[in-house]
Design a protein around this motif. Sequence first.
Motif, mmCIF file in Angstrom:
data_model
loop_
_atom_site.group_PDB
_atom_site.id
_atom_site.type_symbol
_atom_site.label_atom_id
_atom_site.label_comp_id
_atom_site.label_asym_id
_atom_site.label_seq_id
_atom_site.Cartn_x
_atom_site.Cartn_y
_atom_site.Cartn_z
ATOM 1 N N LYS A 116 0.744 -1.127 -0.044
ATOM 2 C CA LYS A 116 0.024 0.303 0.058
ATOM 3 C C LYS A 116 0.990 1.123 0.006
ATOM 4 C CE LYS A 116 -4.192 -2.298 2.130
ATOM 5 N NZ LYS A 116 -4.963 -2.055 3.314
ATOM 6 N N VAL A 117 1.935 1.355 -0.716
ATOM 7 C CA VAL A 117 2.869 2.353 -0.834
ATOM 8 C C VAL A 117 2.498 2.891 -2.071
ATOM 9 C CG1 VAL A 117 5.166 3.071 -1.266
ATOM 10 C CG2 VAL A 117 4.808 1.530 0.768
ATOM 11 N N ILE A 118 2.329 4.247 -2.100
ATOM 12 C CA ILE A 118 2.185 4.946 -3.139
ATOM 13 C C ILE A 118 3.193 5.217 -4.158
ATOM 14 C CG2 ILE A 118 0.932 6.793 -4.219
ATOM 15 C CD1 ILE A 118 -0.161 7.406 -1.336
ATOM 16 N N THR A 119 2.915 4.549 -5.534
ATOM 17 C CA THR A 119 4.139 4.948 -6.453
ATOM 18 C C THR A 119 3.666 5.843 -7.617
ATOM 19 O OG1 THR A 119 3.106 3.111 -7.713
ATOM 20 C CG2 THR A 119 4.671 2.309 -6.327
ATOM 21 N N ASP A 120 2.288 6.112 -7.574
ATOM 22 C CA ASP A 120 1.877 7.302 -8.505
ATOM 23 C C ASP A 120 0.577 7.880 -7.877
ATOM 24 O OD1 ASP A 120 0.969 8.915 -10.505
ATOM 25 O OD2 ASP A 120 1.897 7.791 -12.012
ATOM 26 N N ARG A 121 0.537 9.028 -7.496
ATOM 27 C CA ARG A 121 -0.580 9.718 -6.835
ATOM 28 C C ARG A 121 -1.640 9.890 -7.838
ATOM 29 N NH1 ARG A 121 -0.046 14.648 -5.116
ATOM 30 N NH2 ARG A 121 -1.880 14.574 -3.807
ATOM 31 N N ARG A 122 -1.327 9.957 -9.272
ATOM 32 C CA ARG A 122 -2.412 10.088 -10.250
ATOM 33 C C ARG A 122 -2.803 9.200 -10.767
ATOM 34 N NH1 ARG A 122 0.876 14.895 -9.287
ATOM 35 N NH2 ARG A 122 -0.262 16.553 -8.537
ATOM 36 N N ALA A 123 -1.984 7.975 -10.682
ATOM 37 C CA ALA A 123 -2.593 6.557 -11.527
ATOM 38 C C ALA A 123 -1.906 6.851 -12.930
ATOM 39 C CB ALA A 123 -3.890 6.121 -11.410
ATOM 40 N N GLY A 124 -0.952 7.682 -13.215
ATOM 41 C CA GLY A 124 -0.467 7.970 -14.596
ATOM 42 C C GLY A 124 -1.399 8.953 -15.091
ATOM 43 N N ARG A 125 -2.081 9.818 -14.356
ATOM 44 C CA ARG A 125 -3.042 10.514 -15.002
ATOM 45 C C ARG A 125 -4.122 9.904 -15.945
ATOM 46 N NH1 ARG A 125 -2.770 16.101 -13.712
ATOM 47 N NH2 ARG A 125 -0.895 16.725 -13.079
ATOM 48 N N ILE A 126 -4.790 8.743 -15.534
ATOM 49 C CA ILE A 126 -5.443 8.044 -16.412
ATOM 50 C C ILE A 126 -6.276 9.033 -17.194
ATOM 51 C CG2 ILE A 126 -5.197 5.869 -15.166
ATOM 52 C CD1 ILE A 126 -7.930 6.375 -13.968
ATOM 53 N N GLU A 127 -6.779 8.491 -18.494
ATOM 54 C CA GLU A 127 -7.675 8.998 -19.364
ATOM 55 C C GLU A 127 -9.176 9.158 -18.819
ATOM 56 O OE1 GLU A 127 -6.143 6.635 -20.213
ATOM 57 O OE2 GLU A 127 -4.351 7.314 -21.541
ATOM 58 N N THR A 128 -9.863 10.007 -19.005
ATOM 59 C CA THR A 128 -11.165 10.265 -18.551
ATOM 60 C C THR A 128 -12.087 9.063 -18.491
ATOM 61 O OG1 THR A 128 -10.914 12.820 -18.531
ATOM 62 C CG2 THR A 128 -13.328 11.725 -18.411
ATOM 63 N N HIS A 129 -12.038 8.581 -19.868
ATOM 64 C CA HIS A 129 -12.846 7.694 -20.354
ATOM 65 C C HIS A 129 -12.449 6.241 -19.347
ATOM 66 C CE1 HIS A 129 -9.911 5.272 -22.895
ATOM 67 N NE2 HIS A 129 -9.523 6.348 -23.060
ATOM 68 N N GLU A 130 -11.280 6.250 -19.052
ATOM 69 C CA GLU A 130 -10.692 5.063 -18.421
ATOM 70 C C GLU A 130 -11.375 5.193 -16.954
ATOM 71 O OE1 GLU A 130 -8.538 1.234 -17.313
ATOM 72 O OE2 GLU A 130 -9.647 2.259 -19.055
ATOM 73 N N MET A 131 -11.246 6.555 -16.586
ATOM 74 C CA MET A 131 -11.627 6.627 -15.103
ATOM 75 C C MET A 131 -13.087 6.409 -14.977
ATOM 76 S SD MET A 131 -13.934 9.212 -13.702
ATOM 77 C CE MET A 131 -13.576 10.563 -14.878
ATOM 78 N N GLU A 132 -14.041 6.759 -15.880
ATOM 79 C CA GLU A 132 -15.408 6.717 -15.958
ATOM 80 C C GLU A 132 -15.507 5.151 -15.867
ATOM 81 O OE1 GLU A 132 -16.924 10.585 -18.481
ATOM 82 O OE2 GLU A 132 -16.325 8.646 -19.473
#
Length: 400
Positions: A116-132
């Motif tokens: 549970k160590v954070i390696t990327d705080r923004r998940a690679g700035r995933i695309e909006t459609h992937e977030m949805e």
Amino acid sequence: MKLKDLYQKNDAKIIFLVADGLGGIPHPNFKNLTELEYAKTPNLDKLASESTLGLTIPVDYGITPGSGPAHFSLFGYNPSAVDIGRGALEAYGIGHIMEDDEMAIRANFCTINESKVITDRRAGRIETHEMERIVEKLSSNIRDIDGTRVIFRPGKEHRFVIILKGKDLQDAITDTDPQKEGLTLLPPNPLRKEAEKTAKLVNRLVEAILNVLKDEPRANGVLLRGYSLKPNVENFTDRTGMKALSLANYPMYKGITRILGMDTPDPGESFNDLINYLKSHLNEYEFIYLHYKYADKAGEDGDFMKKVKAIEELDNYLPEILHLRPDVLVITGDHSTPSLLKSHSWHPNPTLLKSLYAPFDGIERFTERNCLRGSLGTLHAYHLLSIAMASALKLKKWGA
């Protein structure tokens, strides 16, 4: 004394062009210049020579502001007296008008390892459609926790909103986001005794979310912050007298202005869409807030040249805005985001005010160091609106 008491209606138009994260600090790898100093900005520089310059402090000396308090300050509210969690701002930003029994949480997808160590705080700035897609996955698997309804709403890129709906919810809870990579997720702890029950509820919610996300390659973690019950803050028009329009692409900024009662449409995804909407609707409003996000994003990524390019692109848009001939044009940032720090900072914002009734300093470049020399001086940002209103002749004399 209130601005509304001094307000006098006229046809003057005030535009606040807010370049998010505009300010910077000298970077040792780029000739000890800031991004604004390094950028080629002929339109901003010409305008600066005809304007009054200064620096604005978003909250107070040495205090690094979040985007929420920084914007409330720009809109004339003392940010120390307006405490609204990021969750409510995001909720209103995506069009969710909160009810009395709801609590909103601003959520980010992130990437974590087995510990549970954070390696990327923004998940690679995933695309909006992937977030949805992932938000829909959460919605299908988690509908309530211990009788409290859970609502997941998509935002933009890696951001989304969680709404908890139930009795006796309390928002005095610590964030789970440590704000840095390489650290573990933090537990949601109560800040007051009455929030203990809600903190336990949020902890169980995090566990449930992580279980659903465990097979995701990038967005396999979640960061929660900005817990907020339904906000209660004075309406902008009631406070100032002015009918206001807000033009922004990102949900959080729309959330701020919807809470304040400004007209906040969804004109499109690009800055060009915002300008086109402004051209069509300028005459309907007295105050227009126009938000430009991209300098802040580059600063947070630590990308000096990307921020330079974002500033130069804003400069290219400036003639279109000037062509509208606003009676008062203010250009500033909500906060500084130096690429050297990769984050918001406490440094004052470079600020420009152009009006027929404001002095101009004759300073030939719009930069942080030149703004330090300007006649506007260094002032708290929440005083800027009244100066703009005065420069639009919207304030009567006070007193005998």
